[in-house]
Design a protein around this motif. Structure first.
Motif, mmCIF file in Angstrom:
data_model
loop_
_atom_site.group_PDB
_atom_site.id
_atom_site.type_symbol
_atom_site.label_atom_id
_atom_site.label_comp_id
_atom_site.label_asym_id
_atom_site.label_seq_id
_atom_site.Cartn_x
_atom_site.Cartn_y
_atom_site.Cartn_z
ATOM 1 N N HIS A 151 35.641 32.074 26.859
ATOM 2 C CA HIS A 151 35.049 33.402 26.660
ATOM 3 C C HIS A 151 35.907 34.506 27.280
ATOM 4 C CE1 HIS A 151 33.196 31.925 30.468
ATOM 5 N NE2 HIS A 151 33.413 33.170 30.867
ATOM 6 N N ASN A 152 37.020 34.112 27.918
ATOM 7 C CA ASN A 152 37.918 35.124 28.480
ATOM 8 C C ASN A 152 39.174 35.312 27.630
ATOM 9 O OD1 ASN A 152 36.272 35.783 30.589
ATOM 10 N ND2 ASN A 152 37.199 34.332 32.018
ATOM 11 N N ASP A 170 40.510 38.407 30.832
ATOM 12 C CA ASP A 170 39.893 38.240 32.164
ATOM 13 C C ASP A 170 40.427 36.945 32.783
ATOM 14 O OD1 ASP A 170 38.117 38.479 34.331
ATOM 15 O OD2 ASP A 170 36.489 37.477 33.283
HETATM 16 MG MG LIG Z 1 34.992 36.984 31.782
#
Ligand SMILES: [Mg+2]
Ligand SMILES: Nc1ncnc2c1ncn2[C@@H]1O[C@H](COP(=O)(O)OP(=O)(O)OP(=O)(O)O)[C@@H](O)[C@H]1O
Length: 243
Positions: A151-152, A170
């Motif tokens: 999800h990053n 991220d």
């Molecule tokens: Mg994240």
């Protein structure tokens, strides 16, 4: 100048931050701390001995700004082939926000996460080759990162819907006490290679879960993709903060 964010809906939320489209620049996003999960909450959740560290060390925005500045210094522009750019801090009505490059597809929609794309389409040849390109880059440049989570990473689409590139948004920097660039380059590369090999394992695990009915967890779904003509409202279930 203080940006007003509270009058718009965030387009996504992670375990720690809410992400908004920058009200004055559709090519940027602003990330603020989730009001329901303060730095003090986060420190408390860590337990002993990590909870002895200063509050500022739990602030993802500070850490991200620091790491991005050092990446830019070390690698110049080429770092941003597969990493979103960072433009520093702004004051907002929801606290201090970090401004970053908002990754959009060529049709203007906010790019979906790799997790969502794998869930919807499986691990296609095209996606496999995009992951290989990212992994080669990560290892060659020995990018210091925490685990590469699905999800990053977002999947940016070109005209016609093909994958243009994967972008890590991220999780940069290193969890260790010693700055990664103090290690010999061979050790830095080995570290990066461990991250890319774990990424492949994570992909395998998610592909193995595809039989189940619901998307695993809430991380990795957009709340909206910022295309007024194609509202894509998704309401991920559950919102317990996760670290
Ligand atoms: Mg994240
Ligand atoms: N620069 C960006 N471009 C496009 N989408 C983004 C960008 N930054 C964040 N997102 C979206 O917002 C979501 C949450 O953002 P981010 O990972 O920065 O939050 P977080 O709270 O730090 O996450 P974590 O749960 O990993 O700690 C991402 O999964 C992604 O879908």
């Amino acid at each position: 100048m203080t940006l007003t964010l509270s009058d718009q809906a965030p387009f996504a939320q992670g375990g720690n931050r809410l992400c908004f489209v920058h009200p004055e620049d559709p090519g940027r996003c602003v990330k603020v701390r989730r009001p329901d999960f303060s730095l003090a909450d986060r420190r408390r959740k860590k337990g002993f001995p990590k909870n002895l560290k200063p509050l500022s060390s739990f602030d993802d925005n500070l850490e991200e700004a620091r790491v991005m500045a050092s990446l830019e210094h070390r690698y110049g522009d080429r770092a941003f082939r597969h990493i979103s750019r960072c433009f520093g801090f702004v004051d907002t009505d929801m606290g201090r926000g970090l401004v970053s490059e908002l990754i959009r597809d060529s049709d203007g929609a906010i790019a979906q996460t790799l997790k969502k794309v794998l869930w919807d389409e499986g691990f296609t040849d095209e996606c496999r080759s995009a992951v290989e390109t990212l992994s080669t880059f990560w290892e060659r440049e020995a990018i210091p990162s925490r685990d590469l989570l699905l999800h990053n990473i977002v999947v940016q689409r070109a005209d016609g819907g093909g994958i243009q590139r994967l972008v890590v948004i991220d999780g940069l920097g290193s969890a260790g006490l010693v700055p990664a660039h103090w290690l010999p380059i061979a050790a830095q590369r080995r570290k990066a290679a461990r991250k890319t090999s774990n990424l492949l394992q994570r992909i395998d695990t998610l592909i193995g879960q595809r039989g189940q009915e619901t998307f695993p967890g809430y991380h990795g779904l957009l709340l909206h993709d910022d295309r007024p003509e194609h509202p894509n409202q998704q309401h991920p279930g559950g919102s317990a903060p996760h670290d």
